[in-house]
Design a protein around this motif. Structure first.
Motif, PDB file in Angstrom:
ATOM      1  N   LEU B 268       0.845  -1.205   0.000  1.00  0.00           N
ATOM      2  CA  LEU B 268       0.000   0.000   0.000  1.00  0.00           C
ATOM      3  C   LEU B 268       0.878   1.252   0.000  1.00  0.00           C
ATOM      4  O   LEU B 268       1.904   1.289   0.680  1.00  0.00           O
ATOM      5  CB  LEU B 268      -0.903   0.015   1.232  1.00  0.00           C
ATOM      6  CG  LEU B 268      -1.914  -1.125   1.323  1.00  0.00           C
ATOM      7  CD1 LEU B 268      -2.710  -1.006   2.597  1.00  0.00           C
ATOM      8  CD2 LEU B 268      -2.835  -1.117   0.117  1.00  0.00           C
ATOM      9  N   PRO B 269       0.500   2.269  -0.761  1.00  0.00           N
ATOM     10  CA  PRO B 269       1.306   3.483  -0.797  1.00  0.00           C
ATOM     11  C   PRO B 269       1.130   4.289   0.481  1.00  0.00           C
ATOM     12  O   PRO B 269       0.161   4.064   1.223  1.00  0.00           O
ATOM     13  CB  PRO B 269       0.742   4.237  -1.990  1.00  0.00           C
ATOM     14  CG  PRO B 269      -0.647   3.751  -2.104  1.00  0.00           C
ATOM     15  CD  PRO B 269      -0.654   2.341  -1.642  1.00  0.00           C
ATOM     16  N   PRO B 270       2.028   5.215   0.771  1.00  0.00           N
ATOM     17  CA  PRO B 270       1.934   5.985   2.009  1.00  0.00           C
ATOM     18  C   PRO B 270       0.677   6.848   2.081  1.00  0.00           C
ATOM     19  O   PRO B 270       0.144   7.054   3.161  1.00  0.00           O
ATOM     20  CB  PRO B 270       3.193   6.849   1.999  1.00  0.00           C
ATOM     21  CG  PRO B 270       3.746   6.751   0.638  1.00  0.00           C
ATOM     22  CD  PRO B 270       3.263   5.495   0.042  1.00  0.00           C
ATOM     23  N   ILE B 271       0.230   7.382   0.936  1.00  0.00           N
ATOM     24  CA  ILE B 271      -1.035   8.122   0.978  1.00  0.00           C
ATOM     25  C   ILE B 271      -1.969   7.512  -0.066  1.00  0.00           C
ATOM     26  O   ILE B 271      -1.509   7.077  -1.131  1.00  0.00           O
ATOM     27  CB  ILE B 271      -0.848   9.633   0.721  1.00  0.00           C
ATOM     28  CG1 ILE B 271       0.104   9.865  -0.456  1.00  0.00           C
ATOM     29  CG2 ILE B 271      -0.342  10.343   1.954  1.00  0.00           C
ATOM     30  CD1 ILE B 271       0.154  11.301  -0.904  1.00  0.00           C
ATOM     31  N   PRO B 272      -3.283   7.478   0.214  1.00  0.00           N
ATOM     32  CA  PRO B 272      -4.230   6.771  -0.668  1.00  0.00           C
ATOM     33  C   PRO B 272      -4.176   7.272  -2.109  1.00  0.00           C
ATOM     34  O   PRO B 272      -4.413   6.488  -3.040  1.00  0.00           O
ATOM     35  CB  PRO B 272      -5.588   7.080  -0.036  1.00  0.00           C
ATOM     36  CG  PRO B 272      -5.291   7.399   1.381  1.00  0.00           C
ATOM     37  CD  PRO B 272      -3.937   8.013   1.409  1.00  0.00           C
ATOM     38  N   ALA B 273      -3.840   8.549  -2.318  1.00  0.00           N
ATOM     39  CA  ALA B 273      -3.880   9.101  -3.671  1.00  0.00           C
ATOM     40  C   ALA B 273      -2.914   8.383  -4.612  1.00  0.00           C
ATOM     41  O   ALA B 273      -3.111   8.362  -5.824  1.00  0.00           O
ATOM     42  CB  ALA B 273      -3.565  10.583  -3.621  1.00  0.00           C
ATOM     43  N   LEU B 274      -1.856   7.795  -4.049  1.00  0.00           N
ATOM     44  CA  LEU B 274      -0.827   7.190  -4.903  1.00  0.00           C
ATOM     45  C   LEU B 274      -1.111   5.724  -5.198  1.00  0.00           C
ATOM     46  O   LEU B 274      -0.243   5.018  -5.697  1.00  0.00           O
ATOM     47  CB  LEU B 274       0.543   7.319  -4.236  1.00  0.00           C
ATOM     48  CG  LEU B 274       1.111   8.738  -4.227  1.00  0.00           C
ATOM     49  CD1 LEU B 274       2.356   8.798  -3.379  1.00  0.00           C
ATOM     50  CD2 LEU B 274       1.424   9.184  -5.645  1.00  0.00           C
ATOM     51  N   ASP B 275      -2.292   5.271  -4.873  1.00  0.00           N
ATOM     52  CA  ASP B 275      -2.587   3.852  -5.031  1.00  0.00           C
ATOM     53  C   ASP B 275      -2.756   3.490  -6.507  1.00  0.00           C
ATOM     54  O   ASP B 275      -3.846   3.548  -7.058  1.00  0.00           O
ATOM     55  CB  ASP B 275      -3.862   3.517  -4.252  1.00  0.00           C
ATOM     56  CG  ASP B 275      -3.967   2.017  -4.052  1.00  0.00           C
ATOM     57  OD1 ASP B 275      -3.011   1.305  -4.419  1.00  0.00           O
ATOM     58  OD2 ASP B 275      -4.993   1.568  -3.535  1.00  0.00           O
ATOM     59  N   TRP B 276      -1.685   3.138  -7.141  1.00  0.00           N
ATOM     60  CA  TRP B 276      -1.705   2.814  -8.555  1.00  0.00           C
ATOM     61  C   TRP B 276      -0.977   1.488  -8.752  1.00  0.00           C
ATOM     62  O   TRP B 276       0.178   1.343  -8.315  1.00  0.00           O
ATOM     63  CB  TRP B 276      -1.024   3.950  -9.346  1.00  0.00           C
ATOM     64  CG  TRP B 276      -1.163   3.823 -10.826  1.00  0.00           C
ATOM     65  CD1 TRP B 276      -2.266   3.411 -11.507  1.00  0.00           C
ATOM     66  CD2 TRP B 276      -0.154   4.114 -11.783  1.00  0.00           C
ATOM     67  NE1 TRP B 276      -2.019   3.443 -12.850  1.00  0.00           N
ATOM     68  CE2 TRP B 276      -0.736   3.872 -13.044  1.00  0.00           C
ATOM     69  CE3 TRP B 276       1.164   4.581 -11.704  1.00  0.00           C
ATOM     70  CZ2 TRP B 276      -0.026   4.058 -14.233  1.00  0.00           C
ATOM     71  CZ3 TRP B 276       1.859   4.768 -12.868  1.00  0.00           C
ATOM     72  CH2 TRP B 276       1.262   4.502 -14.135  1.00  0.00           C
ATOM     73  N   GLU B 277      -1.642   0.564  -9.390  1.00  0.00           N
ATOM     74  CA  GLU B 277      -1.139  -0.815  -9.471  1.00  0.00           C
ATOM     75  C   GLU B 277       0.353  -0.945  -9.826  1.00  0.00           C
ATOM     76  O   GLU B 277       1.099  -1.578  -9.084  1.00  0.00           O
ATOM     77  CB  GLU B 277      -2.020  -1.591 -10.456  1.00  0.00           C
ATOM     78  CG  GLU B 277      -1.523  -2.987 -10.790  1.00  0.00           C
ATOM     79  CD  GLU B 277      -1.899  -3.983  -9.707  1.00  0.00           C
ATOM     80  OE1 GLU B 277      -2.997  -3.856  -9.135  1.00  0.00           O
ATOM     81  OE2 GLU B 277      -1.085  -4.888  -9.442  1.00  0.00           O
ATOM     82  N   PRO B 278       0.855  -0.362 -10.926  1.00  0.00           N
ATOM     83  CA  PRO B 278       2.266  -0.611 -11.281  1.00  0.00           C
ATOM     84  C   PRO B 278       3.251  -0.069 -10.265  1.00  0.00           C
ATOM     85  O   PRO B 278       4.411  -0.477 -10.258  1.00  0.00           O
ATOM     86  CB  PRO B 278       2.435   0.111 -12.619  1.00  0.00           C
ATOM     87  CG  PRO B 278       1.065   0.307 -13.134  1.00  0.00           C
ATOM     88  CD  PRO B 278       0.178   0.452 -11.945  1.00  0.00           C
ATOM     89  N   LEU B 279       2.814   0.865  -9.424  1.00  0.00           N
ATOM     90  CA  LEU B 279       3.757   1.443  -8.466  1.00  0.00           C
ATOM     91  C   LEU B 279       3.865   0.615  -7.188  1.00  0.00           C
ATOM     92  O   LEU B 279       4.731   0.856  -6.354  1.00  0.00           O
ATOM     93  CB  LEU B 279       3.318   2.860  -8.093  1.00  0.00           C
ATOM     94  CG  LEU B 279       3.793   3.959  -9.048  1.00  0.00           C
ATOM     95  CD1 LEU B 279       3.410   5.316  -8.500  1.00  0.00           C
ATOM     96  CD2 LEU B 279       5.303   3.884  -9.239  1.00  0.00           C
ATOM     97  N   ARG B 280       2.960  -0.358  -7.057  1.00  0.00           N
ATOM     98  CA  ARG B 280       2.892  -1.063  -5.769  1.00  0.00           C
ATOM     99  C   ARG B 280       4.195  -1.760  -5.364  1.00  0.00           C
ATOM    100  O   ARG B 280       4.629  -1.635  -4.222  1.00  0.00           O
ATOM    101  CB  ARG B 280       1.734  -2.047  -5.792  1.00  0.00           C
ATOM    102  CG  ARG B 280       0.440  -1.317  -5.543  1.00  0.00           C
ATOM    103  CD  ARG B 280      -0.727  -2.204  -5.702  1.00  0.00           C
ATOM    104  NE  ARG B 280      -1.916  -1.535  -5.201  1.00  0.00           N
ATOM    105  CZ  ARG B 280      -3.137  -2.026  -5.310  1.00  0.00           C
ATOM    106  NH1 ARG B 280      -3.314  -3.194  -5.891  1.00  0.00           N
ATOM    107  NH2 ARG B 280      -4.160  -1.384  -4.841  1.00  0.00           N
ATOM    108  N   PRO B 281       4.852  -2.470  -6.298  1.00  0.00           N
ATOM    109  CA  PRO B 281       6.122  -3.098  -5.901  1.00  0.00           C
ATOM    110  C   PRO B 281       7.119  -2.080  -5.384  1.00  0.00           C
ATOM    111  O   PRO B 281       7.921  -2.380  -4.494  1.00  0.00           O
ATOM    112  CB  PRO B 281       6.625  -3.748  -7.190  1.00  0.00           C
ATOM    113  CG  PRO B 281       5.402  -3.948  -8.003  1.00  0.00           C
ATOM    114  CD  PRO B 281       4.486  -2.814  -7.678  1.00  0.00           C
TER     115      PRO B 281
END
Ligand code: SF4
Ligand code: SF4
Lengths: 319, 338
Positions: B268-281
């Motif tokens: 999970l990203p530090p803030i909800p706005a950054l929740d984007w599938e390819p960035l998760r790793p």
């Protein structure tokens, strides 16, 4: 009876227990804080072969031997805690000056070696030498692939001499030159050579050579005359200065020689060569040394020694 | 962007691509140990005001651990005559396997997981203890008293610290209501960066995990000053490199990844706005690396404990604390917070 005075000492009365009291866990956090501070500060490493630290001038790197000063008294070898100084010498006899006098004996140094694989750089040998024959130099790059090469023989130890730094300036508050008696004794020797030939003033280095045309043995050391001894001392004193790299006297001594070489030239002994030839020999020695890859300071020192020898008409030590 | 996402989705639907990803996770592990090892050398060096490796590979000695590995491979493989050859030789496989198997259930993203087992956390904690069997085997097979002492210390340490470790993880399982790793991560959505109701569990877990991977200040089983290298005293060359170093670093990474998943919201990203599938790793990697760094920092700060202090700390402090923590989380469970 003197009255005993009771002095109250100003001691911090805080109990130890109170000082030590901390909240649980703060010590751990403090530890982390300290390591983080160190992590973020600059590291102190000097990347040695790529960059070199500037060493203090009096660094103790390696010990140099001023061969001419050594009297084979063996004090250094006896005091060395590691027994890593090897000295061989023998006695020679000096012919008596007059009939019926005793022949004087003196020591000749045959071998002087320091095994730097054993040496622990305590400096006791330098301290103990009564004749100023051992000096510290700041050089430290003499690692070897073969441990036996760490035993530096006389030639290598003498080469280190060229890297010895000049002694420190005298403290301004120190007792002035009048405290020293030696310069007063040598000064006239340099200014007016005691040789009665009526020579022009020549530096002490050359004085020894004219002595030979009085029909005495060529070895200056064997000149028995009182005056000759004085000049010899003067020559040695200046020699030492040259080799210890004592900047001021070293520069001053040769200069008058070059300024007024011609007047003394006609009287010069046959074995001594002219000024230009001497310089030429010096240059050759210098180039040869540089070609061999020697340290420039060593090459310069060898050049100077060669020039002096050429002027005197003597060969090197042992020659 | 939707095109890219669609492409990604079609790719992820292909079983062969999935298989490739799964294999690459294992293939990434070994180089990862080299990188972590290198970073550790550098962190240690700078804490001590040194520079650490500077020559191998040219730029700041980046190839140091690689060169170390190659050196180990070239070294002579010595097995003591009195050793039990078969058991002795089997040890590196066991220690490596125990450490690497945990990665099977660690979610780098909801789909970026080798196998989302129903009993994920249970499995991860179970396999991470396999390594100690290898260490015990090494201790008995080496025919060396230091090896044996080291192995027994290791076994004692594992028994002592496995308990708080499991209890801390149990608190998280209670919160998530599932043992699947993906579920555990998803249950942390309300908290994003740090699963704060589990603060105490996190501390207990990290302490126990440090002891579990035998890192200072809990490295008595390989305390050089006392028992040489403990169970691995007789090992040399490649067996030593894999049995001890690689296994230690893989277990180190595995436990950091596990802690990230359990307490820091995994992918999970530090803030909800950054929740984007390819960035998760990326988020996952960042969080894991921070934990790795903190553990290195701790390692070079504290001195090694004594064996009795270690046991006392585990049984008298950590176990009661983790039991109390379970009650605490249970109480929280009754409130609407989790
Ligand atoms: S410095 Fe070396 S050679 Fe000189 S006394 Fe000490 S150990 Fe001996
Ligand atoms: S103490 Fe000095 S003079 Fe005596 S032998 Fe040693 S170096 Fe030579």
């Amino acid at each position: 009876m003197a009255k005993t005075e009771i002095v109250k000492l100003d001691i911090d009365q805080t109990p130890l227990r109170e000082i030590k009291k901390t909240t649980l866990g703060t010590g751990l956090l403090k530890g982390l804080q300290i390591t983080m501070r160190h992590l973020l500060s600059r590291s102190v490493t000097v990347q040695y072969p790529d960059e070199k630290d500037v060493l203090p001038a009096r660094s103790r790197g390696v010990i140099a031997l001023k061969e001419e000063n050594c009297t084979v008294c063996m004090l250094c070898a006896k005091e060395c805690p590691d027994w890593c100084i090897y000295i061989d010498g023998h006695k020679e006899f000096r012919q008596p000056a007059q009939e019926g006098k005793r022949a004087k004996k003196y020591n000749v140094l045959d071998r002087f070696a320091i095994d730097y694989a054993l040496c622990m750089y305590c400096g006791i040998c330098v301290e103990v030498c009564p004749y100023d024959a051992l000096f510290w130099t700041p050089e430290y790059e003499y690692a070897e692939h073969d441990i036996t090469h760490l035993t530096h023989e006389m030639d290598r130890l003498s080469d280190w001499m060229y890297t010895v730094l000049p002694p420190d300036e005298l403290d301004p508050a120190a007792t002035g030159p009048e405290f020293k008696t030696l310069p007063q004794r040598t000064a006239p020797a340099v200014a007016t050579p005691p040789a009665s030939d009526g020579e022009q003033p020549t530096p002490a280095g050359e004085v020894a050579a004219p002595k030979t045309d009085q029909g005495e043995p060529t070895d200056p050391a064997a000149v028995p005359e009182q005056e000759a001894k004085v000049t010899e001392e003067a020559a040695e004193a200046i020699d030492t200065d040259v080799a210890t790299g004592e900047a001021a006297p070293q520069e001053e001594a040769p200069q008058p020689k070059e300024e007024a070489p011609t007047p003394s030239e006609p009287q010069a002994e046959a074995t001594a060569v002219s000024e230009e030839e001497a310089e030429e020999i010096g240059r050759k020695v210098y180039e040869e040394e540089i070609g061999k890859g020697s340290d420039p300071r060593v090459a310069e020192g060898r050049r100077k020694a060669a020039v002096l020898r050429a002027r005197k008409g003597t060969r090197g030590p042992g020659g | 962007m939707p095109d890219l996402l669609q492409l990604l989705e079609t790719l992820l639907a292909n079983p062969w691509v999935i298989l490739g990803i799964k294999l690459s996770v294992l293939l990434i592990l070994l180089p990862a140990t080299l990188v972590v090892g290198y970073v550790e050398l550098k962190v240690m060096a700078h804490i001590q005001h040194r520079l650490g490796p500077m020559y191998p590979g040219g730029f700041h000695g980046w190839a140091q651990t690689l060169a170390d590995g190659i050196k180990f491979i070239q070294k002579e493989d010595i097995i003591p005559r009195a050793a039990d050859r078969m058991v002795f030789a089997a040890v590196p496989f066991l220690t490596m396997m125990g450490a690497a198997l945990a990665f099977v259930v660690i979610p780098v993203g909801p789909q970026w997981i080798i196998e989302d087992l129903e009993v994920g956390i249970f499995y991860a904690l179970a396999v991470s203890s396999i390594g100690v069997i290898g260490v015990l085997m090494a201790g008995w097979a080496s025919a060396n008293k230091y090896s044996l002492v080291g192995a027994l210390r290791m076994a004692g340490q594992l028994i002592a610290y496995e308990l708080p470790l499991v209890l801390a993880a149990a608190a998280v399982v209670m919160q998530a209501g599932s043992m699947s790793m993906v579920d555990i991560v998803e249950s942390q959505r309300p908290f994003w960066l740090f699963n704060w109701p589990q603060g105490l569990s996190f501390v207990i877990f990290m302490v126990a995990a440090t002891a579990e991977v035998v890192r200072p200040p809990f490295d008595m089983p390989i305390a050089e000053a006392e028992i040489i290298t403990g169970a691995f005293t007789e090992y040399s060359g490649m067996r030593f490199a894999f049995g001890l170093f690689a296994a230690e670093y893989i277990a180190f990474i595995a436990l950091s990844a596990l802690a990230t998943t359990l307490f820091l919201g995994g992918y999970l990203p530090p803030i909800p706005a950054l929740d984007w599938e390819p960035l998760r790793p990326l988020w996952f990697l960042l969080k894991t690396s921070s934990i790795l760094f903190v553990l290195m920092w701790v390692r070079w700060t504290y001195p090694r404990l004594r064996e009795d202090q270690l046991q006392r700390f585990a049984w008298k402090v950590l176990v009661p604390l983790s039991l109390a923590n379970i009650f605490f989380v249970g109480a929280l469970k009754l409130t609407p917070i989790i």
